[in-house]
Design a protein around this motif. Structure first.
Motif, mmCIF file in Angstrom:
data_model
loop_
_atom_site.group_PDB
_atom_site.id
_atom_site.type_symbol
_atom_site.label_atom_id
_atom_site.label_comp_id
_atom_site.label_asym_id
_atom_site.label_seq_id
_atom_site.Cartn_x
_atom_site.Cartn_y
_atom_site.Cartn_z
ATOM 1 N N PHE A 243 1.119 -0.964 0.046
ATOM 2 C CA PHE A 243 -0.570 -0.196 -0.003
ATOM 3 C C PHE A 243 0.938 1.358 0.066
ATOM 4 N N LEU A 244 1.842 1.714 1.129
ATOM 5 C CA LEU A 244 2.753 2.469 0.826
ATOM 6 C C LEU A 244 3.714 2.858 0.011
ATOM 7 N N ARG A 245 4.195 1.588 -0.739
ATOM 8 C CA ARG A 245 5.009 1.294 -1.955
ATOM 9 C C ARG A 245 4.909 1.896 -3.340
ATOM 10 N N ALA A 246 2.952 1.617 -3.750
ATOM 11 C CA ALA A 246 2.469 2.336 -4.310
ATOM 12 C C ALA A 246 1.845 3.564 -4.382
ATOM 13 N N ARG A 247 2.971 4.481 -3.219
ATOM 14 C CA ARG A 247 1.854 5.787 -2.777
ATOM 15 C C ARG A 247 3.964 6.454 -2.920
ATOM 16 N N GLY A 248 4.305 6.118 -3.401
ATOM 17 C CA GLY A 248 6.229 6.008 -3.926
ATOM 18 C C GLY A 248 6.995 6.593 -2.156
#
Ligand SMILES: NC(=O)c1ccc[n+]([C@@H]2O[C@H](COP(=O)([O-])OP(=O)(O)OC[C@H]3O[C@@H](n4cnc5c(N)ncnc54)[C@H](OP(=O)(O)O)[C@@H]3O)[C@@H](O)[C@H]2O)c1
Length: 282
Positions: A20-25
């Motif tokens: 979730f967090l990596r998908a948001r950079g």
């Protein structure tokens, strides 16, 4: 750039929080005992080895915390870890607790007060039982796969099972957002099912008959212990089923919708996706 440490970063919930967090950079460092091929931001970390804490928390300002599993009194390890994290600059922790755990002087219940004492901004996530328990490596899933059988001590008690993806979405919003909402974060799915009802849904989706049998707490403790779990922890797990039998897990909340802006996933939808995924892997 914000750095988030995800403990239990390879597990059911931590891996989803990481995605979730990596998908948001977001820069996410995952932590666990075993190396992860292809994850250059993974750090070796063991709750039983405080020598691994400093490298894990270096430069970290936010933490998703999955406490040591199978540890009947995790406060010592978690307290030492939090001291290291706060000294390194951590200001916010999202703690994965459970709706089945209440604040207490010892055990898992000691963690929410411990974290609140040490960390300026704290969100305590109290999810209901995971839908993931019906797939993957959980004993419920193993019983379904090996014997078409789910064995609990829950009687006809209902559980508002939750998709761990929904837990991760809530955690992700809380780790990124500002500020953290007040109050208890009890996370549930959209409906409460007894294990008899859940078994019927599993049968329908998989096309294989699955039955639920409810046994006594003593019988369940012995069965869990026989699978290699220490007696004290086996008893804790079995007594959680007794609470479910008494209706403790049937409450449904709007927390997932309130925090993420979308409805939580149903058990049926979760299983359909998990079954499709399993066939894809095969
Ligand atoms: N299952 C449910 O229905 C349910 C319901 C409510 C709450 N919960 C809570 O969820 C938590 C479990 O989360 P989960 O299901 O996401 O975990 P999980 O899938 O069991 O994964 C555990 C993670 O922790 C790591 N880990 C295990 N032992 C470790 C150690 N000694 N030091 C460092 N890392 C360690 C594992 O990786 P390595 O093996 O590589 O270390 C893995 O990344 C528990 O606290 C439980 O109370 C579960």
């Amino acid at each position: 750039m914000r750095t988030v440490l995800v403990t239990g970063g390879t597990g059911t919930t931590g891996s989803r929080v990481t995605a979730f967090l990596r998908a948001r950079g977001v820069d996410v460092r995952t932590a666990s005992r075993h190396p992860v091929a292809g994850d250059g931001r993974h750090v070796l970390f063991d709750w039983a080895d405080p020598g691994t804490f400093a490298a894990a928390v270096d430069g970290v300002d936010r933490v998703f915390l999955v406490a040591p599993l199978s540890d009947t009194d995790p406060a010592l390890a978690v307290g030492g870890f939090l001291d290291a994290a706060v000294a390194a600059g951590t200001r916010r922790v999202a703690l994965l607790s459970s709706s089945a755990v209440t604040d207490a002087p010892t055990g898992l219940g000691a963690l929410p007060p411990l974290v609140r004492d040490r960390v300026p901004e704290v969100a305590v996530l109290r999810p209901s039982w995971f839908m993931q328990n019906f797939v993957g490596s959980h004993p419920v899933a193993a019983g379904i796969r090996d014997r078409g059988q789910i064995t609990t001590a829950t009687g006809s008690g209902r559980v508002a099972f939750i998709d761990p993806g929904d837990i991760a979405a809530v955690a992700g919003h809380l780790l990124l957002g500002d500020p953290i909402p007040d109050g208890e974060l009890i996370l549930t799915g959209p409906q409460a099912l007894s294990y008899d009802e859940a078994a019927a849904v599993v049968s329908e989706i998989t096309g294989t008959a699955v039955h639920h049998t409810s046994i006594t707490v003593e019988e369940l403790t012995a069965a869990i212990e026989a699978s290699g779990v220490p007696h004290a922890y086996a008893r804790v797990l079995a007594e959680m089923d007794e609470e479910i039998a008494g209706g403790s897990a049937e409450r449904i909340t709007t927390t997932v919708q309130d925090v993420t802006g979308r409805a939580p996933r149903s058990f049926r939808d979760f299983l359909v996706d998990a079954t499709v995924d399993a066939h894809r892997v095969a």
